[in-house]
Design an enzyme around this catalytic site. Structure first.
Site, PDB file in Angstrom:
ATOM      1  CB  SER A   1      -0.958  -0.004   1.198  1.00  0.00           C
ATOM      2  OG  SER A   1      -2.012  -0.914   0.965  1.00  0.00           O
TER       3      SER A   1
ATOM      4  CE  LYS B   1      -4.658   1.796  -0.567  1.00  0.00           C
ATOM      5  NZ  LYS B   1      -3.988   0.512  -0.398  1.00  0.00           N
TER       6      LYS B   1
ATOM      7  N   GLY C   1       2.271  -0.542   4.486  1.00  0.00           N
ATOM      8  CA  GLY C   1       2.059  -1.451   3.374  1.00  0.00           C
ATOM      9  C   GLY C   1       2.307  -2.872   3.827  1.00  0.00           C
TER      10      GLY C   1
ATOM     11  CB  SER D   1      -4.654   1.061   3.785  1.00  0.00           C
ATOM     12  OG  SER D   1      -3.721   0.767   2.762  1.00  0.00           O
TER      13      SER D   1
END
Length: 505
Positions: free
Chosen positions: A76, A79, A430, A316
């Site tokens: 993640s 992002k 992440g 997330s």
């Protein structure tokens, strides 16, 4: 992200860019380098690919470097780039819209990509339709999700993630079950029956007639183990609930599951809302495209992107990332697709100094194992973001270490508590099987602002405690000689997934 296949896929994704990177970087801070080298000597990282970049946020000077140019799967942390690109391209005041239109006897529910539509919003649209004087729809209720293309799942998303809310199909028309805004998902709630041996009570949020529940769950004896599970059958909207829920359980169990066709799901809930407001639809609920010349009856406008950043980054939210990518493509090139949106996103971050020729983005959320980033390019993006007018909102939307409020601490709410990093580290997490990442900002004990990016791939156990120890070490640096923080032994809630995806944080 479960199982042997996912781990093996991760093992193939480490690619070195150019000359081999140093094992540990001789950055501009020898004392900090020594402390961080000690942290990253942790046995849990043996045989893993570890990349770390720490830079002075004011000057950009490198303070610690370890394999900063190696391409790794970011999870993640993808992002970070997606959210920065969206703010650059769409702007913080961007809003999505959902329209109800009529033509030729049909009623059209047309999506504009909004991932934050709730059942209450559809109810408000239905009420507006009733106020407009419409009482009978002689034709069909048409779900129009043509604002985006018809590719619902991202490249390389794992088949065994597909039933769950964090891997829901991406649609221009969708519905979220609660204010986590998991678009394209339904919550299956389970409660005990009146006595042991009775069937469990299973309901859905929001209530709907689109998802079919097969309830095989029973009520167990008081104090027995809770074993209830809910799984959506592949390629269907049939959810099978099995197992046992103990008698006397006060709080309902909750399973967040994706739906097979988010547009028809949203239209089904909208149809029920129309009925409640006295609007009868004689025809079917179908999919289609709104014809030219259709008359707008009602419109819903979403929160701003500035506001959406909070659930997007704190929790997330994968669907938010993918909707933003497709929206960028639609508005800039007329194509609401991943290829079009990623081209726009790459251009936006490249303009900020990120070298997009040495990284690869397959989608926007980081759920794919075809996303390959470097910590050097992530730290470059983090540095560039500080000069942008939207930075205060974006910085505040990042998870904050050790802050217990779910919409403040987010995926870091239970991490680094009671340390100099608590309330200090603002960073994106992440987590996938074999992937742990943490990138963001921290102020050290001497008042120096630091930017950092850390990614570990192919560790056989969670590397999250090591990354937390490194962040705590950074927070304690800058005063006396830096001391390496001790990595905890416990992994973060959520295991091999971002904790918010399984509602564990």
């Amino acid at each position: 992200m479960r199982g042997f296949i996912a781990v093996c896929a991760a093992l193939t994704m480490v690619v070195t860019l150019g000359p081999a990177s140093a094992v540990s970087g001789a950055g501009g801070d020898p004392a900090l380098t020594a402390a961080l080298d000690q942290v990253f000597a942790d046995a849990r990282l043996a045989g893993a690919a570890t990349s770390v970049d720490v830079r002075d946020a004011t000057t950009g000077a490198a303070l610690y470097e370890r394999a900063v140019n190696d391409r790794l799967i970011p999870g993640s942390n993808q992002k970070v780039l997606t959210s920065i690109a969206a703010l650059e391209v769409l702007g913080p005041d961007h809003r999505f819209r959902t329209d109800v239109l009529t033509r030729g006897g049909n009623l059209y529910l047309r999506g504009g990509g909004d991932p934050t539509v709730l059942a209450a919003d559809l109810d408000a649209l239905a009420a507006a339709v009733a106020r407009s004087g419409v009482r009978v729809v002689g034709g069909d209720l048409v779900a129009d999700d043509s604002w985006f293309d018809d590719v619902p799942l991202g490249s390389d998303w794992a088949w065994d993630d597909e039933p769950y809310s964090y891997a829901a199909p991406v649609s221009a028309l969708s519905l979220a079950p609660d204010t986590d805004y998991d678009a394209g998902a339904v919550i299956v709630e389970s409660r005990p029956g009146r006595r042991a041996g009775a069937p469990a009570v299973v309901t859905m949020v929001p209530p709907n007639h689109y998802v079919r529940v097969v309830n095989r769950a029973v009520t167990g004896a008081a104090g027995s183990a809770a074993t209830l599970t809910a799984v959506r059958r592949h390629g269907t909207n049939t959810v099978v609930v099995t197992g046992s829920v103990p008698a006397g359980t006060a709080e309902p169990g909750q399973d967040y599951l994706s739906v097979e066709d988010p547009a028809v799901y949203a239209a089904s809930v909208f149809r029920d809302a129309l009925a409640r407001h006295g609007v009868r639809v004689r025809g079917r609920t179908v999919t289609g495209v709104t014809p030219g010349g259709a008359r707008t009856v009602a419109t819903d406008r979403s929160m701003t992107l500035r506001q959406m950043l909070v659930p997007f980054l704190k929790l997330s939210n994968n669907m938010h990332a993918e909707v933003l990518v497709k929206t960028m493509g639609r508005l800039r090139s007329g194509q609401g697709s991943w290829p079009a949106g990623l081209a726009v996103a790459d251009g936006a971050v490249a303009a900020l100094g990120v070298r997009t020729d040495v990284i690869r983005s397959a989608e926007g959320s980081g759920l794919s194992r075809r996303d390959w980033l470097t910590t050097r390019q992530l730290s470059t993006a983090l540095l560039a973001a500080r000069s942008r007018p939207w930075f205060p909102d974006w910085y505040a939307a990042l998870p904050i270490a050790g802050q217990p409020d779910r919409l403040v601490g987010g995926t870091l709410r239970s991490r680094m508590t009671g340390t100099p990093a608590a309330g200090n580290v603002h960073a994106k997490t992440g987590t996938l099987t074999g992937v742990n990442a943490l990138s963001g900002y921290v102020t050290d004990a001497g008042g120096r602002r630091l930017v950092f990016s850390m990614i570990v791939n192919t560790a056989l156990v969670s590397a999250t405690p090591v990354l937390d120890a490194a962040a705590v070490t950074l927070a304690g640096a800058g005063g006396a000689a830096p001391v390496a923080a001790r990595a905890r032994s416990a992994a973060e809630p959520g295991g091999d997934l971002e904790c918010s995806w399984v509602k564990a944080c």
